[in-house]
Write a protein that holds these residues in place. Structure first.
Motif, short mmCIF file in Angstrom:
data_model
loop_
_atom_site.label_atom_id
_atom_site.label_comp_id
_atom_site.label_asym_id
_atom_site.label_seq_id
_atom_site.Cartn_x
_atom_site.Cartn_y
_atom_site.Cartn_z
N ILE A 157 44.39 29.22 41.98
CA ILE A 157 43.79 30.00 40.89
C ILE A 157 42.46 29.39 40.44
N LYS A 158 42.42 28.07 40.32
CA LYS A 158 41.24 27.43 39.72
C LYS A 158 40.14 27.11 40.73
N ARG A 161 38.01 31.42 45.52
CA ARG A 161 37.33 32.64 45.12
C ARG A 161 38.35 33.72 44.73
N LEU A 162 39.39 33.87 45.53
CA LEU A 162 40.40 34.89 45.24
C LEU A 162 41.16 34.57 43.95
N THR A 164 40.03 32.82 41.41
CA THR A 164 39.15 33.06 40.26
C THR A 164 39.05 34.57 40.01
N ALA A 165 39.08 35.35 41.09
CA ALA A 165 39.04 36.82 40.93
C ALA A 165 40.28 37.31 40.19
N GLU A 167 42.00 35.54 38.05
CA GLU A 167 41.82 35.11 36.66
C GLU A 167 40.83 36.04 35.94
N ALA A 168 39.74 36.36 36.63
CA ALA A 168 38.73 37.25 36.04
C ALA A 168 39.35 38.60 35.71
N ALA A 176 35.88 43.16 36.18
CA ALA A 176 36.18 42.71 37.54
C ALA A 176 35.80 43.78 38.56
N GLY A 180 32.62 44.05 41.82
CA GLY A 180 32.98 44.35 43.20
C GLY A 180 34.35 43.82 43.62
N ILE A 181 35.15 43.40 42.64
CA ILE A 181 36.51 42.96 42.98
C ILE A 181 37.36 44.21 43.19
N ASN A 182 38.06 44.27 44.30
CA ASN A 182 38.93 45.41 44.57
C ASN A 182 40.21 45.22 43.76
N ARG A 185 43.64 45.77 45.48
CA ARG A 185 44.01 44.71 46.41
C ARG A 185 44.45 43.46 45.63
N MET A 186 43.75 43.21 44.54
CA MET A 186 44.07 42.02 43.75
C MET A 186 45.43 42.16 43.05
N PRO B 70 34.13 51.32 43.02
CA PRO B 70 33.08 50.42 42.51
C PRO B 70 32.71 49.30 43.48
N GLU B 71 33.71 48.77 44.19
CA GLU B 71 33.46 47.67 45.12
C GLU B 71 32.42 48.07 46.18
N LYS B 72 32.58 49.27 46.73
CA LYS B 72 31.67 49.75 47.78
C LYS B 72 30.28 50.02 47.21
N VAL B 74 28.89 48.54 44.61
CA VAL B 74 28.23 47.24 44.39
C VAL B 74 27.67 46.73 45.71
N PHE B 88 33.98 37.66 31.47
CA PHE B 88 35.30 37.03 31.58
C PHE B 88 35.29 35.88 30.57
N LEU B 91 36.41 32.23 31.39
CA LEU B 91 35.82 31.56 32.56
C LEU B 91 34.49 30.96 32.13
N LYS B 95 31.15 30.26 36.52
CA LYS B 95 32.14 31.08 37.25
C LYS B 95 31.87 32.56 37.03
N MET B 99 31.18 35.07 40.01
CA MET B 99 31.95 36.30 40.22
C MET B 99 31.01 37.49 40.42
N TYR B 102 30.52 38.16 43.94
CA TYR B 102 31.80 38.26 44.64
C TYR B 102 31.68 38.94 46.00
N THR B 103 30.84 39.97 46.06
CA THR B 103 30.73 40.72 47.32
C THR B 103 29.81 40.02 48.33
#
Lengths: 285, 235
Positions: A157-158, A161-162, A164-165, A167-168, A176, A180-182, A185-186, B70-72, B74, B88, B91, B95, B99, B102-103
């Protein structure tokens, strides 16, 4: 003194089991705002799977651990996708009812196939003594194993990248998505990790208890109390709360009565909530 | 670069966007004016994929994006700095910024370069890199939100009410920064209630009312329009 130390070790071992289950619950709650009451039944499925793989299949205990984790991860993803995702954005009562439905389905299915409790043999059926503490090796496996998985989860988690995503996303789902975080999927990944942790708890605990269809019912209630006590969504809170409950229970059994262990343990936890109404860590970390 | 054709959006039973059409050319800084509830944020969310339009098309650099998530979007180079910032809070600043990239996880050295650029743009963020985002002041949080939106190296930046709730001096600094970002080659669509400030840095603008575009023109034309003056500039 050695009696006290022995009880503390039992408490830590019980707490280890609670922490592993509560961490999964708090992760799911933090990310998805879902009270996944069927989590205890995923734990129960993990224990039965261990029986199938290890006892019926003759697979080595440690390999069985990996298989159970992998299988329950997939089961977790299926539950998220099929049961909870369609209810996203709906009132909380909907996901609560879905969880109850899942509990009934899983418990009835298992009871129908195997109504009697089963025993899983200990991989190392030995005791050892250290500083006046006499304990089974399996209890040490639970304690050390839980610590290893807690550390692995924290590092994931800390430091990744995944992680932190995740956590975000637990802090701001829309934010999030915007980076661009899916989020779908998360959510699936979170369920996979949480359910794998339930599998770890089941594989560690099954050789110390009977495997039965109702084994997850009380456990999940305790895990929820731990999550609330620690602060909803807080991993630190789940760890502290889990060990605290385990130790309180073990001491209550030793010094008061096993019949009142839950009364004593939950009583103290209610007092904690009276002092910190939002839990010890007051929210998510 | 961005083209919206007859876009409609419905949330629940309410039509929040009704037949919006607009175009933004590469390198432009265009403002979107409108009162609270006019549909500015909904339009931005629609462009960035958080809301799916019920009708109409949105094209970015000639590609349809109105059905993409949104992911695509971005990844294609459109970044939204939303109203309310959506940081966030627990964080660290660093961080949060990471984030934002991220992409771009395969472009480690490029991401590090972008991070340095953001720190040059907003030195306060570097000074407090390890501090939690939630502990920053409103102005600093806005800087972080803009910085995070820039971390994905967007070609189109959507800024939704960046001056909301900020002190006038901070607003001036934010507006200067937006101009600087645009001069650096990023196309900007800026939504603002502070019409005079937005028009002073934009080349063109649109006025949104009840989900419709009711006026469009150059910044000078809009600044001189009596209705705009009365409704949004207070003259």
């Amino acid at each position: 003194m050695s009696f006290f130390l022995n009880q503390m070790v039992i408490g830590i071992q019980l707490g280890s089991q609670y922490v592993l289950v509560a961490l999964g619950l708090t992760l799911i709650f933090g990310i998805l705002d879902i009270s996944h009451f069927a989590h205890g039944h995923m734990y129960m499925i993990g224990a039965y799977l261990l029986y199938i793989v290890m006892v019926l299949g003759g697979v080595n205990y440690w390999l069985a651990l990996v298989i159970c984790m992998a299988a329950l991860s997939i089961a977790g993803v299926v539950v998220e996708r099929a049961v909870y995702r369609p209810l996203r954005g709906q009132p909380h009562i909907n996901s609560f009812i879905a969880a109850i439905g899942l509990i009934l389905v899983l418990e009835t299915l298992v009871r129908g196939i195997q109504p009697d409790a089963l025993r899983v043999p200990k991989p190392i059926d030995k005791n050892f003594s250290f500083l006046g503490i006499n304990m089974e090796v399996q209890r040490l496996i639970v304690i050390v194993g839980a610590i290893v998985f807690i550390i692995l989860l924290q590092v994931f988690i800390k430091r990744t990248r995944l992680g932190t995503a995740i956590e975000a996303m637990s802090q701001d789902r829309e934010g999030a998505a915007l980076v661009g975080i899916n989020v779908n999927r998360m959510s699936a990944l979170t369920f996979a990790i949480a359910t794998a942790l339930a599998a770890v708890a089941a594989v560690f605990m099954a050789p110390l208890a009977f495997v039965s269809p109702e084994m997850g019912s009380v456990l999940v209630l305790k895990a929820f109390v731990i999550v609330v006590i620690g602060g909803l969504g807080s991993m630190k809170g789940a760890i502290l709360g889990g060990y605290l409950l385990g130790i309180l229970e073990a001491l209550a059994i030793a010094y008061i009565s096993s019949a009142y262990k839950d009364v004593f343990a939950f009583g103290v936890l209610i007092i904690i909530l009276a002092i910190w109404p939002t839990g010890i860590f007051g929210g998510r970390d | 670069m961005l083209e919206l054709n007859d876009v409609h959006c419905v949330i629940g039973k309410h039509a929040v966007i009704s037949g919006v059409s607009l175009q933004i050319g590469e390198g432009e800084l265009v403002c979107l004016l409108g009162a609270n509830g006019a549909g500015k944020s909904s339009l931005f969310k629609t462009i960035s994929g958080l809301i799916t339009p019920t009708q109409g098309t949105i094209e970015f650099e000639g590609r349809p994006i109105h059905k993409k998530n949104p992911e695509k979007i971005v990844k294609l180079g459109v970044s939204l700095c939303p109203e309310g910032r959506k940081l966030f809070p627990r964080l660290s600043i660093r961080k949060n910024l990471m984030m934002g990239a991220y992409t771009r996880y395969r472009e480690k050295s490029q991401t590090a370069k972008t991070l340095r650029e953001i720190y040059e743009l907003f030195p306060i963020l570097e000074e407090r890199a390890d501090q939690e985002a939630g502990t920053l002041s409103g102005g600093e949080q806005q800087m972080l939100a803009i910085g995070r939106s820039l971390m994905c190296k967007p070609r189109l930046l959507l800024l939704d009410e960046p001056s909301l709730g900020l002190a006038p001096l901070i607003v001036k600094k934010i507006m200067e920064t937006i101009e600087g970002i645009n001069r650096g080659g990023v196309t900007v669509l800026l939504s603002e209630q502070n019409a005079s400030m937005a028009l002073s840095i934009s080349s063109r603008g649109y006025v949104l009312e009840n989900g419709h575009i009711v006026l469009e023109g150059t910044a000078r034309e809009l600044a001189g329009n009596e209705e705009v003056k009365k409704a949004y500039i207070g003259a």
